[in-house]
Write a protein that holds these residues in place. Structure first.
Motif, PDB file in Angstrom:
ATOM      1  N   GLN A 117       0.958  -1.126   0.040  1.00 42.13           N
ATOM      2  CA  GLN A 117      -0.047  -0.007  -0.155  1.00 42.13           C
ATOM      3  C   GLN A 117       0.877   1.210  -0.044  1.00 42.13           C
ATOM      4  O   GLN A 117       0.656   2.199  -0.708  1.00 42.13           O
ATOM      5  CB  GLN A 117      -1.086  -0.133   1.314  1.00 42.13           C
ATOM      6  N   THR A 118       2.092   1.143   0.731  1.00 43.20           N
ATOM      7  CA  THR A 118       2.896   2.317   0.734  1.00 43.20           C
ATOM      8  C   THR A 118       3.547   2.570  -0.497  1.00 43.20           C
ATOM      9  O   THR A 118       3.643   3.755  -1.004  1.00 43.20           O
ATOM     10  CB  THR A 118       3.772   2.047   1.923  1.00 43.20           C
ATOM     11  N   ILE A 119       4.003   1.576  -1.200  1.00 42.65           N
ATOM     12  CA  ILE A 119       4.818   1.723  -2.407  1.00 42.65           C
ATOM     13  C   ILE A 119       3.673   2.048  -3.539  1.00 42.65           C
ATOM     14  O   ILE A 119       4.143   2.956  -4.521  1.00 42.65           O
ATOM     15  CB  ILE A 119       5.236   0.143  -2.854  1.00 42.65           C
ATOM     16  N   ALA A 120       2.580   1.623  -3.360  1.00 45.42           N
ATOM     17  CA  ALA A 120       1.426   2.127  -4.451  1.00 45.42           C
ATOM     18  C   ALA A 120       1.338   3.491  -4.327  1.00 45.42           C
ATOM     19  O   ALA A 120       0.890   4.199  -5.147  1.00 45.42           O
ATOM     20  CB  ALA A 120       0.191   1.376  -4.238  1.00 45.42           C
ATOM     21  N   SER A 121       1.084   4.052  -3.006  1.00 41.16           N
ATOM     22  CA  SER A 121       1.334   5.442  -2.708  1.00 41.16           C
ATOM     23  C   SER A 121       2.366   6.470  -3.281  1.00 41.16           C
ATOM     24  O   SER A 121       2.017   7.278  -4.043  1.00 41.16           O
ATOM     25  CB  SER A 121       1.018   5.765  -1.165  1.00 41.16           C
ATOM     26  N   ILE A 122       3.455   5.760  -3.412  1.00 41.48           N
ATOM     27  CA  ILE A 122       4.479   6.402  -3.971  1.00 41.48           C
ATOM     28  C   ILE A 122       4.384   6.580  -5.330  1.00 41.48           C
ATOM     29  O   ILE A 122       4.827   7.575  -5.927  1.00 41.48           O
ATOM     30  CB  ILE A 122       6.063   5.855  -3.290  1.00 41.48           C
ATOM     31  N   GLU A 123       4.067   5.354  -5.967  1.00 42.94           N
ATOM     32  CA  GLU A 123       3.876   5.346  -7.463  1.00 42.94           C
ATOM     33  C   GLU A 123       2.888   6.424  -7.783  1.00 42.94           C
ATOM     34  O   GLU A 123       2.938   6.921  -8.926  1.00 42.94           O
ATOM     35  CB  GLU A 123       3.417   3.976  -7.791  1.00 42.94           C
ATOM     36  N   GLU A 124       1.821   6.468  -6.959  1.00 40.20           N
ATOM     37  CA  GLU A 124       0.774   7.614  -7.380  1.00 40.20           C
ATOM     38  C   GLU A 124       1.351   9.022  -7.275  1.00 40.20           C
ATOM     39  O   GLU A 124       0.980   9.753  -8.242  1.00 40.20           O
ATOM     40  CB  GLU A 124      -0.304   7.513  -6.305  1.00 40.20           C
ATOM     41  N   LEU A 125       2.464   9.060  -6.379  1.00 43.99           N
ATOM     42  CA  LEU A 125       2.924  10.593  -6.314  1.00 43.99           C
ATOM     43  C   LEU A 125       4.071  10.516  -7.881  1.00 43.99           C
ATOM     44  O   LEU A 125       4.126  11.733  -8.306  1.00 43.99           O
ATOM     45  CB  LEU A 125       3.863  10.560  -5.139  1.00 43.99           C
ATOM     46  N   ALA A 126       4.554   9.538  -8.127  1.00 42.46           N
ATOM     47  CA  ALA A 126       5.331   9.392  -9.440  1.00 42.46           C
ATOM     48  C   ALA A 126       4.680   9.883 -10.484  1.00 42.46           C
ATOM     49  O   ALA A 126       5.081  10.171 -11.468  1.00 42.46           O
ATOM     50  CB  ALA A 126       6.498   8.319  -9.562  1.00 42.46           C
ATOM     51  N   ALA A 127       3.324   9.598 -10.396  1.00 44.55           N
ATOM     52  CA  ALA A 127       2.371   9.837 -11.593  1.00 44.55           C
ATOM     53  C   ALA A 127       1.629  10.936 -11.366  1.00 44.55           C
ATOM     54  O   ALA A 127       0.683  11.245 -12.062  1.00 44.55           O
ATOM     55  CB  ALA A 127       1.571   8.608 -11.873  1.00 44.55           C
ATOM     56  N   CYS A 128       2.388  11.806 -10.466  1.00 46.53           N
ATOM     57  CA  CYS A 128       1.711  13.129 -10.199  1.00 46.53           C
ATOM     58  C   CYS A 128       0.165  12.913  -9.494  1.00 46.53           C
ATOM     59  O   CYS A 128      -0.631  14.044 -10.108  1.00 46.53           O
ATOM     60  CB  CYS A 128       1.588  13.916 -11.307  1.00 46.53           C
ATOM     61  N   GLY A 129      -0.213  11.980  -9.125  1.00 42.82           N
ATOM     62  CA  GLY A 129      -1.553  11.563  -8.477  1.00 42.82           C
ATOM     63  C   GLY A 129      -1.423  11.887  -7.046  1.00 42.82           C
ATOM     64  O   GLY A 129      -0.595  12.797  -6.413  1.00 42.82           O
TER      65      GLY A 129
END
Ligand code: BGC
Length: 373
Positions: free
Chosen positions: A313-325
């Motif tokens: 869940q934490t890594i998915a959140s970081i991926e969201e940030l990388a996608a400007c989400g």
């Protein structure tokens, strides 16, 4: 400091937080990152591909932290980031220095499992000044607004499940009440310890009040029950004192509320050394030794908080940030850190007893086999 808790988490509405005021251009001197409320539109944070991600973990006080190190290293690498994962083994100062060093290495997100939730304010503010979002992992950080999201299992619910398991175990294994019990709490510098204890006491206090349960030592407050540093030897020596002071002669000890497996095993050692029967005892973390003990009918219960899920869940959140989400959250009420209500993504903990262990651990390659045969 007051952490406000409510029994039920709102899992239904998954929304997202926006990290307003944080520019996608990391070179300029932007405003500090601030999180707005859940569901707010538009994130301005775009972390770079291949960015360094700082993960500051506490001491190795239970197996879940050791597993998290490996999962963060593997998962972040696989997702194309550069992980910097460190334990603050020697204490708060080391963890503070590690976070500062991560920022010097241009970490673009700080994930932190705090040793002392109230001692990281200036390091996390520095992270925000550098434009790096801060995610509190498993443990809340307190008294700072420099935290954007909290990703954890629902701590209050963990405590409720422990309280319920203790009552259930007493009825199953110790005949009709009333019952003599003792209470153990976690470390007072860990923000999780209060909701664990308060969740459990929300179930147990009414039974103390109506005479079903007696805490023979009289030690019923969090302060009296706390275990400095989550250290097994501290829980064991406190229990030794309680056993000799309150359970000499024929007085039986029927049950113990323990906040985790490490402390449960320490308490069982103490009771055993005092020559008393095994009490019903709760735990948390699904540690290998405790799961083995549960299957053998000794420790009564533990809690399963699947670390794979929490890290994912934490890594998915970081991926969201990388996608400007935006970081997904599902609770915007429960976790007041003294300065603000931190938007949270809360996962659902599961109670485990001898009865459901095989079912709960069926998909866990380490724990599942322990429940066979
Ligand atoms: C974690 C527990 C763990 C304890 C000691 C807490 O913050 O939530 O799972 O047992 O730390 O390591």
């Amino acid at each position: 400091m007051k952490i406000s808790m409510r029994g039920a988490a709102a899992f239904a509405a998954v929304s997202a937080i926006a990290l307003a005021g944080c520019s996608s251009d990391r070179g300029d001197d932007t405003e500090p990152t601030t999180s707005s409320t859940a569901g707010a539109a538009g994130s301005e944070v775009c972390i770079e591909e291949g960015a360094a991600i700082g993960v500051a973990l506490p001491q190795k006080t239970s197996e879940n932290w050791v597993l998290a190190e490996q999962l963060f290293n593997d998962g972040l690498t696989e997702a194309g980031f550069e992980p910097i994962v460190q334990f603050g083994n020697s204490g708060v100062t080391e963890q503070q220095n590690q976070i500062s060093a991560m920022l010097e290495q241009d970490a673009q997100v700080i994930v932190v499992g705090a040793i002392d939730g109230s001692q990281l304010g200036s390091q996390l503010e520095a992270a925000h000044e550098a434009g790096a979002p801060v995610i509190a992992y498993d443990r809340l950080v307190l008294n700072t607004d420099a935290v954007d999201a909290y990703i954890a299992f629902d701590n209050f619910r963990v405590g409720e499940l422990q309280g319920e398991a203790l009552l259930q175990g007493l009825a199953e294994r110790k005949g009709e009440g009333p019952y003599n019990i003792e209470l153990i709490a976690g470390s007072s510098d860990d923000a999780n310890s209060t909701p664990f204890f308060e969740g459990a006491m929300s179930i147990l206090q009414p039974k103390i009040d109506d005479g079903t349960l007696t805490v023979v030592s009289g030690q019923t407050t969090f302060e009296q029950a706390a275990t400095a540093g989550w250290q097994a030897q501290n829980a064991q020596s406190r229990m030794d004192t309680i056993m000799s002071g309150s359970y000499s002669g024929d007085t039986e000890l029927h049950g113990i509320l323990s906040p985790n497996d490490t402390l449960a095993r320490a308490a069982l050692t103490s009771v055993d050394q005092a020559g008393k029967d095994t009490p019903v005892i709760t735990g948390q973390d699904s540690e290998v030794e405790s799961v083995t003990s549960i299957v053998a009918g000794e420790q009564y219960s533990t809690i399963y908080k699947d670390t794979r899920q929490l890290v994912a869940q934490t890594i998915a959140s970081i991926e969201e940030l990388a996608a400007c989400g935006e970081i997904p959250v599902n609770d915007t009420e429960q976790y007041d850190n003294g300065v603000k209500v931190v938007p949270a993504f809360l996962l659902d903990p599961q109670i485990v007893t001898q009865e459901n262990a095989a079912e709960v651990y069926a998909d866990d390659a380490t724990l599942g086999p322990l429940t066979e045969g």
